[in-house]
Design a protein around this motif. Structure first.
Motif, PDB file in Angstrom:
ATOM      1  N   ARG A 132      60.157 -43.089  -1.766  1.00  0.00           N
ATOM      2  CA  ARG A 132      59.073 -43.441  -0.843  1.00  0.00           C
ATOM      3  C   ARG A 132      59.554 -43.694   0.589  1.00  0.00           C
ATOM      4  N   ASP A 148      50.557 -45.005   5.077  1.00  0.00           N
ATOM      5  CA  ASP A 148      51.161 -46.153   5.761  1.00  0.00           C
ATOM      6  C   ASP A 148      51.233 -45.894   7.262  1.00  0.00           C
ATOM      7  N   ARG A 176      58.527 -41.605   4.015  1.00  0.00           N
ATOM      8  CA  ARG A 176      58.016 -42.294   5.206  1.00  0.00           C
ATOM      9  C   ARG A 176      58.825 -41.898   6.432  1.00  0.00           C
ATOM     10  N   ALA A 184      53.094 -42.896   1.739  1.00  0.00           N
ATOM     11  CA  ALA A 184      53.944 -42.994   2.945  1.00  0.00           C
ATOM     12  C   ALA A 184      53.178 -42.487   4.159  1.00  0.00           C
TER      13      ALA A 184
END
Length: 578
Positions: A186, A312, A190, A309
């Motif tokens: 993850r 986010d 990101r 990700a």
């Protein structure tokens, strides 16, 4: 882990729950599909233990019919899943892109000063794509796969507890490996979004500045910069592929161990009449149905990690403070006269590096104030504050007595017109660019603006006239032609407050003469801020402010400042000699 839970919960509440009806239909379809997938393996027991030994032809025909029906159900549900969920996922992506773009446009100018446009393009277009795995078949397959694995496990235990428990040991080891891998993957995904945005941003800059690059023979230099960025992206992808490869290879090895063990245990049980051949074949196929979703979950897990990700990063943008805050900007201006006043205004782009220091001056409605001074003195900052692009760190700017920091930006900017030194033109026709502030303007209003800015002086020579395509950023036009189009655009907007930032800097002497006449018409009756290096262009200004090091060094009309023989006198006489 807490961060991940928050993201999953937020994704569920904001994306999945509002579309719960579609997701429920998807789950129903996948349950039907998975239920149909059990028909073929379960029929093997009857085929091997009952039909073939008893040569029961009618039962064989019935069994084949049931299996064909189950296969058809699987095919239809698979089509409907793609049709309903995948299409909805793509719709969600388009909606999210529109929301993110809308949010970005609402952010303050300072944000754009510190962020590459190419990076923003990447964040709008790429970061939201992972949503398809949340609302699309990815999430539904995850849930459906879990249901399938549980049902298959129950049926396997019913056939042989020993053989089932033996298969669960390698599967448990695989689950531990997969969870470890997801923790690693993850942050990689990101970071990939960030690197991708940086590389895209640089590429956009490179293509936009191609003339400068070629002019300085810097192609190899730019290639090296881009190559380094692409290599960083490759290293990131390599890390995620390594983690994925560990999961894939471990699943292959552990499943191989399980299959080999089943062959041994199953063969022993058949030889000792503890298991029939049909039961063994049914167990083998049911084991495939249980294991396939578990292995598939590793792939779906990667997709969901990528989706979260991306979300986010999208969430970061969506949580940023917009420049138009309705709780603070409570004053709406319908009509304005244009009285603007700066009271003890200070401003800094960076902390402890003030650009303006307690500036105070007033511009009466309909008058022209000229800002002169050396580069970096603070002229453009004053213009940016007057245009509401920037907010003062201290002090107050008022419009008709209203604190500009409390005025609704949309209501103020309706009355604002801006002509910049490097004014932006959109790809398209000259007509479209002039009509930009007022798309519904009449042909008569358009022609008036064209004539006032002397745009017709060159469009009359073009074969397509106002419908001439000008290329990206107006590249097919000269600097003077682009500037006249920008002025025509401002004239058509009919603003009450006008900002002219080096509006005549790109003009030759002939064009400047024409533009001076159009600017006189444009500024008449409007509150105007003029920034000009050519002091000859501002001789008729009602008020001239000489800005030096963020302070007002001198103020007055042209004649008054010449009589003072101070800083303005020196600047003017120096230019006159040149």
């Amino acid at each position: 882990m807490a961060d991940k839970k928050v993201s999953i919960l937020k994704a569920f509440k904001t994306i999945i729950w509002p579309r719960r009806n579609l997701v429920f239909i998807g789950l129903l379809l996948i349950v039907i599909s998975k239920a149909a997938s059990f028909v073929a393996p379960m029929s093997l027991r009857y085929l091997m233990d009952d039909i073939i030994p008893n040569k029961d032809l009618p039962f064989l025909k019935l069994l084949i019919g049931i299996v064909i029906l189950a296969i058809m159900i699987q095919a239809v549900t698979s089509f409907l899943l793609t049709k309903i969920l995948s299409v909805q996922a793509q719709y969600m992506i388009s909606e999210l892109r529109a929301q993110v773009q809308h949010k970005i446009l609402a952010l303050p100018i300072r944000f754009f000063d510190n962020t590459k446009s190419g990076e923003l393009v990447s964040r709008i277009m790429t970061d939201v794509e992972g949503v398809r795995n949340l609302i699309g078949t990815g999430l539904v397959q995850l849930v459906g796969g879990t249901i399938t694995a549980i049902v298959a496990l129950i049926l396997l235990l019913n056939i042989s507890v020993t053989m089932t428990l033996f298969t669960l040991i390698p599967l448990a080891i695989f689950a531990v490996v997969a969870l470890k891998a997801f923790k690693i993957i993850r942050p990689i995904f990101r970071n990939r979004g960030k690197i991708n945005a940086e590389v895209t941003g640089r590429l956009t800059e490179t293509l936009g500045g191609i003339r400068v690059i070629k002019g300085f023979n810097a192609e190899i230099q730019e290639h090296d910069v881009f190559k380094e960025g692409v290599h960083r992206l490759y290293q990131n992808v390599k890390k995620s592929l390594t983690a994925t490869a560990v999961m894939t290879s471990s699943s292959t090895f552990l499943l191989g161990v399980a299959t080999t063990g089943i062959m041994g245990i199953g063969g022993y049980k058949i030889m000792n009449d503890q298991l029939t051949l049909g039961e063994f074949l049914e167990f083998t196929f049911l084991l495939g149905l249980m294991v396939a979703p578990i292995v598939q979950m590793s792939n779906i897990g990667s997709q969901l990690s990528e989706a979260l990700a991306g979300l986010d990063r999208t969430e970061e943008l969506m949580n940023m403070t917009e420049e138009e805050n309705p709780e603070e900007r409570t004053i709406t201006i319908e009509k304005i006269k244009g009285d603007i006043e700066f009271k003890d205004v200070s401003f800094a782009y960076e902390e402890e590096k003030e650009v303006l220091h307690n500036i105070t001056f007033s511009v009466p409605s309909g008058s022209v104030v000229a800002l002169v001074g050396s580069s970096g003195s603070g002229k453009s900052t004053i213009a940016g504050l007057a245009a509401s692009f920037l907010n003062p760190d201290s002090g107050v700017i008022t419009v008709d007595g209203n604190d500009l920091s409390r005025v609704s930006l949309s209501s103020y900017r309706k009355h604002l017109g801006v002509v910049l030194q490097d004014d932006f033109l959109f790809e398209g026709t000259i007509r479209e660019n002039i009509l930009f502030p007022r798309p519904n303007a009449t042909e008569e209003q358009l022609v008036e603006a064209v004539k006032a800015a002397y745009v017709n002086e060159f469009t009359d020579r073009f074969e397509d006239g106002l419908n001439t395509l000008i290329g990206e950023r107006g590249i097919k036009l000269s600097g003077g032609q682009r500037q006249r189009i920008a002025i025509a655009r401002a004239i058509l907007a009919d603003p009450r407050v006008l900002i002219l930032d080096e509006a005549t800097s790109n003009l030759d002497t002939e064009s400047e003469g024409l533009i001076q006449q159009s600017l006189a018409a444009l500024t008449k009756g409007r509150t105007t801020f003029v920034i000009a290096h050519r002091l000859s262009t501002i001789r008729k200004a009602d008020q001239i402010l000489v800005i030096e090091d963020g302070l007002i060094a001198e103020t007055g009309t042209h004649d008054e400042l010449i009589a003072k023989e101070g800083r303005y006198f020196n600047l003017f006489t120096y230019q006159a000699r040149i």
